[in-house]
Enzyme design. Structure first.
Site, short mmCIF file in Angstrom:
data_model
loop_
_atom_site.label_atom_id
_atom_site.label_comp_id
_atom_site.label_asym_id
_atom_site.label_seq_id
_atom_site.Cartn_x
_atom_site.Cartn_y
_atom_site.Cartn_z
N GLU A 1 -2.75 3.45 -2.80
CA GLU A 1 -1.62 2.92 -2.02
C GLU A 1 -0.42 3.87 -2.09
O GLU A 1 0.22 4.14 -1.07
CB GLU A 1 -1.22 1.53 -2.53
CG GLU A 1 -2.29 0.45 -2.41
CD GLU A 1 -2.70 0.15 -0.96
OE1 GLU A 1 -1.99 0.58 -0.03
OE2 GLU A 1 -3.72 -0.51 -0.77
N ASN B 1 1.06 5.99 1.04
CA ASN B 1 2.46 5.88 1.48
C ASN B 1 3.08 7.26 1.65
O ASN B 1 3.75 7.53 2.65
CB ASN B 1 3.28 5.09 0.44
CG ASN B 1 3.17 3.59 0.66
OD1 ASN B 1 2.58 3.14 1.63
ND2 ASN B 1 3.72 2.83 -0.27
N ARG C 1 -0.77 -1.54 10.18
CA ARG C 1 -0.09 -1.26 8.91
C ARG C 1 0.25 -2.59 8.26
O ARG C 1 1.06 -3.35 8.78
CB ARG C 1 1.19 -0.45 9.14
CG ARG C 1 0.93 0.93 9.64
CD ARG C 1 0.83 1.93 8.50
NE ARG C 1 0.36 3.20 9.01
CZ ARG C 1 -0.86 3.69 8.77
NH1 ARG C 1 -1.71 3.04 8.00
NH2 ARG C 1 -1.21 4.85 9.26
#
Lengths: 110, 147
Positions: B48, B52, B106
């Site tokens: 994650e 990002n 998203r």
């Protein structure tokens, strides 16, 4: 990620093998898009070979769900490993999409 | 002086490198003989954070991402560092379901997943000054089974 597809009348079966993240989710999105003809109203996504999923993978699954729902179709999932199941539960995906143990069950019931 | 193990990865912010970072940090954490769910937590949190950096740090282009993972006794600290556009409102970015990206796929779940997987998630960022995410996880010693 290996992606295997099979069309059977109005049903599209997609089998994924590998890790579903930002990179592979893009491939999955394209592969499904390519085979999602107007006649397809049922999408069976077999996750048996998926050993890892993150929020990008979840987004790709939910995106396909949204798309097939828009054409009044249905989507279900087949066979997930514990990590994948945990994430799907955490995100509430199993509340909106049925999960079956096998493709045979999915094809009979979904 | 603490006896620590450390590794540093530096790579271009391309989606195919997310797996490289996740697998490498998990291999370092595996030195502690963690349980499978613990290892899954590490893989997910790193995935994650690096995703990002890949998606948000360098809009329309790519840049450098550094992952520094440090193992001190039973504590894993992973820093994910980018030199990109930074986060204007950290509080808002950490809200579940918030995303600056208009793409409906998203999920905005990156920080929520990091927080559920790690003991501590720290964010240092400022507009134009890049972002550092610090993930910390303790691996409690599992008592040896009686034989």
């Amino acid at each position: 990620m290996r992606i295997d597809k099979q069309t059977n009348g109005e049903t599209l079966i997609v089998r994924l093998d590998g890790e579903l993240d930002e990179h592979t989710a893009q491939k999955m999105r394209e592969a499904v898009q390519e085979s999602l003809g107007d006649e397809i109203t049922r999408l069976v996504l077999n996750l048996h070979g998926v050993t890892f999923i993150d929020s990008s993978g979840l987004g790709a699954i939910l995106g396909r769900f949204r798309e097939i729902s828009q054409r009044n179709g249905r989507m279900c999932l087949v066979s997930v490993n514990p990590q994948v199941r945990h994430i799907l539960e955490l995100a509430g995906v199993l509340k909106i999409m049925p999960l079956y143990r096998s493709e045979t069950r999915a094809l009979e019931e979904a | 002086m603490e006896d620590c193990n450390e590794l540093v990865l530096e790579f271009v912010s391309r989606p195919e490198n997310v797996a490289v970072a996740r697998v490498t940090v998990a291999a370092l954490a595996a030195q502690l003989d963690p349980s499978l769910p613990e290892l899954d937590d590490v893989r997910l949190a790193v995935s994650e954070a690096v995703t990002n950096a890949t998606i948000h740090a360098y809009p329309g282009t790519t840049g450098r991402v550094v992952v520094r993972a440090r193992l001190c006794q039973r504590r894993l600290t992973v820093e994910i560092i980018d030199y990109g556009q930074g986060i204007a409102d950290i509080e808002q970015a950490r809200q579940p379901s918030f995303s600056t990206d208009p793409n409906p796929e998203r999920m905005g779940l990156g920080f929520a997943f990091m927080e559920s997987c790690m003991d501590q998630v720290e964010v240092e960022s400022a507009p134009g000054r890049g972002t550092t995410i610090r993930l910390i996880k303790e691996f409690p010693e599992v008592p040896a089974e009686d034989s």
